[in-house]
Design a protein around this motif. Sequence first.
Motif, short mmCIF file in Angstrom:
data_model
loop_
_atom_site.label_atom_id
_atom_site.label_comp_id
_atom_site.label_asym_id
_atom_site.label_seq_id
_atom_site.Cartn_x
_atom_site.Cartn_y
_atom_site.Cartn_z
N LEU A 14 0.79 -1.18 -0.03
CA LEU A 14 0.13 0.07 -0.08
C LEU A 14 0.92 1.26 0.14
O LEU A 14 0.35 2.40 -0.22
CB LEU A 14 -0.75 -0.06 1.29
N LEU A 15 1.97 1.19 0.42
CA LEU A 15 3.03 2.30 0.38
C LEU A 15 3.53 2.53 -1.13
O LEU A 15 3.70 1.70 -1.76
CB LEU A 15 4.00 2.15 1.34
N PRO A 16 3.76 4.07 -1.39
CA PRO A 16 4.23 4.21 -2.65
C PRO A 16 5.76 3.63 -2.60
O PRO A 16 6.48 3.30 -1.58
CB PRO A 16 4.53 5.84 -2.49
N GLN A 17 6.44 3.79 -3.76
CA GLN A 17 7.98 3.44 -3.68
C GLN A 17 8.68 4.10 -2.76
O GLN A 17 8.65 5.55 -2.99
CB GLN A 17 8.52 3.56 -5.38
N VAL A 18 9.33 3.42 -1.95
CA VAL A 18 10.25 4.06 -1.07
C VAL A 18 11.66 3.81 -1.29
O VAL A 18 12.11 2.78 -1.49
CB VAL A 18 9.89 4.01 0.44
N VAL A 19 12.63 5.06 -1.32
CA VAL A 19 14.13 4.52 -1.54
C VAL A 19 14.73 5.21 -0.38
O VAL A 19 14.39 6.09 0.42
CB VAL A 19 14.67 5.03 -2.61
N SER A 20 16.05 4.77 -0.07
CA SER A 20 16.79 5.44 0.98
C SER A 20 17.39 6.82 0.45
O SER A 20 17.66 7.22 -0.60
CB SER A 20 18.08 4.51 1.41
N PRO A 21 17.24 8.02 1.27
CA PRO A 21 17.41 9.24 0.86
C PRO A 21 19.14 9.61 0.74
O PRO A 21 19.57 10.47 0.11
CB PRO A 21 16.91 10.15 2.08
N LEU A 22 19.97 8.64 1.28
CA LEU A 22 21.41 8.93 1.32
C LEU A 22 21.98 7.68 1.49
O LEU A 22 21.75 6.91 2.51
CB LEU A 22 21.72 9.95 2.28
N ASP A 23 23.12 7.43 0.68
CA ASP A 23 24.06 6.32 0.89
C ASP A 23 25.00 6.86 1.80
O ASP A 23 25.92 7.57 1.74
CB ASP A 23 24.68 5.85 -0.36
N GLY A 24 25.07 6.42 3.22
CA GLY A 24 26.03 6.91 4.06
C GLY A 24 26.05 5.96 5.36
O GLY A 24 25.36 4.67 5.33
N THR A 25 26.65 6.34 6.59
CA THR A 25 26.77 5.63 7.56
C THR A 25 25.77 6.06 8.49
O THR A 25 25.80 7.38 8.76
CB THR A 25 27.95 5.54 8.15
N THR A 26 24.90 5.45 9.34
CA THR A 26 23.86 5.98 10.31
C THR A 26 24.54 6.11 11.59
O THR A 26 25.08 4.99 12.22
CB THR A 26 22.81 4.95 10.32
N VAL A 27 24.93 7.16 12.16
CA VAL A 27 25.59 7.41 13.45
C VAL A 27 24.69 7.65 14.59
O VAL A 27 25.03 7.46 15.62
CB VAL A 27 26.55 8.71 13.16
N THR A 28 23.37 8.00 14.27
CA THR A 28 22.42 7.99 15.37
C THR A 28 21.20 7.69 14.91
O THR A 28 20.60 8.07 13.98
CB THR A 28 22.26 9.77 15.76
N PRO A 77 11.94 6.32 10.99
CA PRO A 77 12.18 6.34 9.47
C PRO A 77 12.70 5.18 8.98
O PRO A 77 12.34 4.67 7.67
CB PRO A 77 13.32 7.52 9.31
N SER A 78 13.20 4.13 9.69
CA SER A 78 13.77 2.92 9.33
C SER A 78 12.70 2.13 9.07
O SER A 78 12.65 0.94 8.23
CB SER A 78 14.61 2.30 10.38
N GLU A 79 11.35 2.38 9.70
CA GLU A 79 10.37 1.35 9.11
C GLU A 79 9.61 1.84 8.00
O GLU A 79 9.06 1.09 7.23
CB GLU A 79 9.19 1.62 10.28
N TYR A 80 9.77 3.31 7.58
CA TYR A 80 9.22 3.70 6.55
C TYR A 80 10.15 3.54 5.05
O TYR A 80 9.42 2.91 4.34
CB TYR A 80 9.24 5.26 6.48
N ILE A 81 11.38 3.35 5.30
CA ILE A 81 12.33 2.88 4.24
C ILE A 81 12.55 1.41 4.09
O ILE A 81 13.42 1.12 3.21
CB ILE A 81 13.66 4.01 4.32
N GLY A 82 12.17 0.62 5.06
CA GLY A 82 12.32 -0.60 5.10
C GLY A 82 13.67 -1.00 5.61
O GLY A 82 14.31 -2.25 5.36
#
Length: 222
Positions: free
Chosen positions: A87-101, A217-222
Amino acid sequence: MSRIDRSKSRSAGGKGFYIALALCLAAVGAIGYFTLIRPANVTIDDPTPPTRQTERNDAQWTAPVLQPEPIEVPAVEEEPAPEPEDLLPQVVSPLDGTTVTVFSTTELMYDETMADWRTHNGLDIQAAEGDAVKTAASGMVVSIKNDELMGTTVVIEHAGGYTTQYSCLQAEPPVTEGQQVAAGDIIGLVGSTAAAESSMGPHLHFSVAKDGVIIDPSEYIG
């Protein structure tokens, strides 16, 4: 006339009478004979008048009951209900990088820049200055602002009541308010404009809300 002549006359008249009588009887007998041997055409009158007979027949006649033919209904294959993620639209990660927080609204986390313990309503993704930041899903840019604590911030509204926020961008992002964007479109560049997170260096602060409520946000972008 003499007596002899009158006697002869009476005798002749008497004979003629009997001859006529005999002929009459013979005729009557013949008629009766032919009447007996000829079949009689007997007509029996119907005691019921024709109109009443018709009415009686109409009263006794019952209209036949028509049985409807069965209608075959073609079987319809039920499509499986879509999974929630469909049901969600196509979702992509906004940035390729390292999650620090990471996202945390229940446990306090130490903020080195502010030197205190606080919750964190998004993800901090570290990357090089000027790296492209992409919109997570298609939608419309509803706000571009320079926030005092979070720096240059772009807010995008999506279908389903979702909104995404991109903070700590370089000034003057390449989009305008009211602009329609698709998933993966570049809406800004990584910067160091967030005063509240200046100790982290160049990074993206990414947050998501559903119907105005902050979610992970991790739940939204999978």
